[in-house]
Motif scaffolding. Sequence first.
Motif, mmCIF file in Angstrom:
data_model
loop_
_atom_site.group_PDB
_atom_site.id
_atom_site.type_symbol
_atom_site.label_atom_id
_atom_site.label_comp_id
_atom_site.label_asym_id
_atom_site.label_seq_id
_atom_site.Cartn_x
_atom_site.Cartn_y
_atom_site.Cartn_z
ATOM 1 N N GLY A 1 -3.280 4.345 3.357
ATOM 2 C CA GLY A 1 -1.001 4.603 3.727
ATOM 3 C C GLY A 1 -1.006 4.523 5.173
ATOM 4 O O GLY A 1 0.035 3.781 5.766
ATOM 5 N N LEU B 1 -10.570 5.154 -4.968
ATOM 6 C CA LEU B 1 -9.385 4.301 -4.406
ATOM 7 C C LEU B 1 -8.346 5.661 -4.515
ATOM 8 O O LEU B 1 -8.138 5.207 -5.971
ATOM 9 C CB LEU B 1 -8.834 3.289 -4.449
ATOM 10 C CG LEU B 1 -7.934 2.400 -4.022
ATOM 11 C CD1 LEU B 1 -7.796 2.842 -2.380
ATOM 12 C CD2 LEU B 1 -7.035 1.631 -4.393
ATOM 13 N N VAL C 1 1.019 -0.870 -0.467
ATOM 14 C CA VAL C 1 0.183 0.057 -0.081
ATOM 15 C C VAL C 1 0.964 1.532 0.154
ATOM 16 O O VAL C 1 1.624 1.520 0.764
ATOM 17 C CB VAL C 1 -1.144 0.023 1.116
ATOM 18 C CG1 VAL C 1 -1.839 1.082 1.080
ATOM 19 C CG2 VAL C 1 -1.757 -1.020 1.471
ATOM 20 N N GLU D 1 -4.420 7.025 -5.015
ATOM 21 C CA GLU D 1 -2.854 6.518 -4.583
ATOM 22 C C GLU D 1 -1.487 7.656 -4.567
ATOM 23 O O GLU D 1 -0.571 7.604 -4.156
ATOM 24 C CB GLU D 1 -2.239 5.320 -5.277
ATOM 25 C CG GLU D 1 -3.042 4.160 -4.949
ATOM 26 C CD GLU D 1 -2.665 3.301 -6.210
ATOM 27 O OE1 GLU D 1 -1.424 3.213 -7.266
ATOM 28 O OE2 GLU D 1 -2.755 1.897 -6.512
ATOM 29 N N THR E 1 -2.069 6.678 -0.475
ATOM 30 C CA THR E 1 -3.059 5.761 -0.511
ATOM 31 C C THR E 1 -4.400 6.133 -0.058
ATOM 32 O O THR E 1 -4.127 6.240 1.960
ATOM 33 C CB THR E 1 -2.864 3.800 -0.816
ATOM 34 O OG1 THR E 1 -2.163 3.439 -1.694
ATOM 35 C CG2 THR E 1 -4.298 3.421 -0.880
#
Length: 145
Positions: free
Chosen positions: A123, A96, A81, A98, A85
């Motif tokens: 994250g 989602l 991850v 990142e 994130t």
Amino acid sequence: MKLAALASLANVVPKVAYEARDRKVLLTEILTASDALPLRTFDALRRISWPGENIARNTRQRLRLWESLAIEQSRLNLESVPKDTGLVVHPAGVVLTERRSSHLIEVVRLAEEGTPYVYLPLGRWAEETLEALHAEDAPSVAGAA
């Protein structure tokens, strides 16, 4: 892994882990440390009521579609991850992200539409979980003497 240990690792009270099990968010036969993310996601979302929803908070109910989507999107391998994130959750679904730029674009889009949302820092949660795992694995000072 036991449910209470996962709750501790995820930094949630055991009652939440048992509720997640009962609502089929977690399968206790195959629990791993990576289940900390869906558990934290479940905990963060279980109390949300979007504007216009008339849901009694003390009424047990099935997972709403956006809750199920968010929980499934949070089923990530802890070690993979990226730090930035996150999950942007809104009444119509989830996104989602990142990178911070992706997060900002999604938030601006929702704000312009007047859509309520919540951001979950997957994250950061993954980092915290990994740190807790490493702390458990590290030999204690008293044990080394």
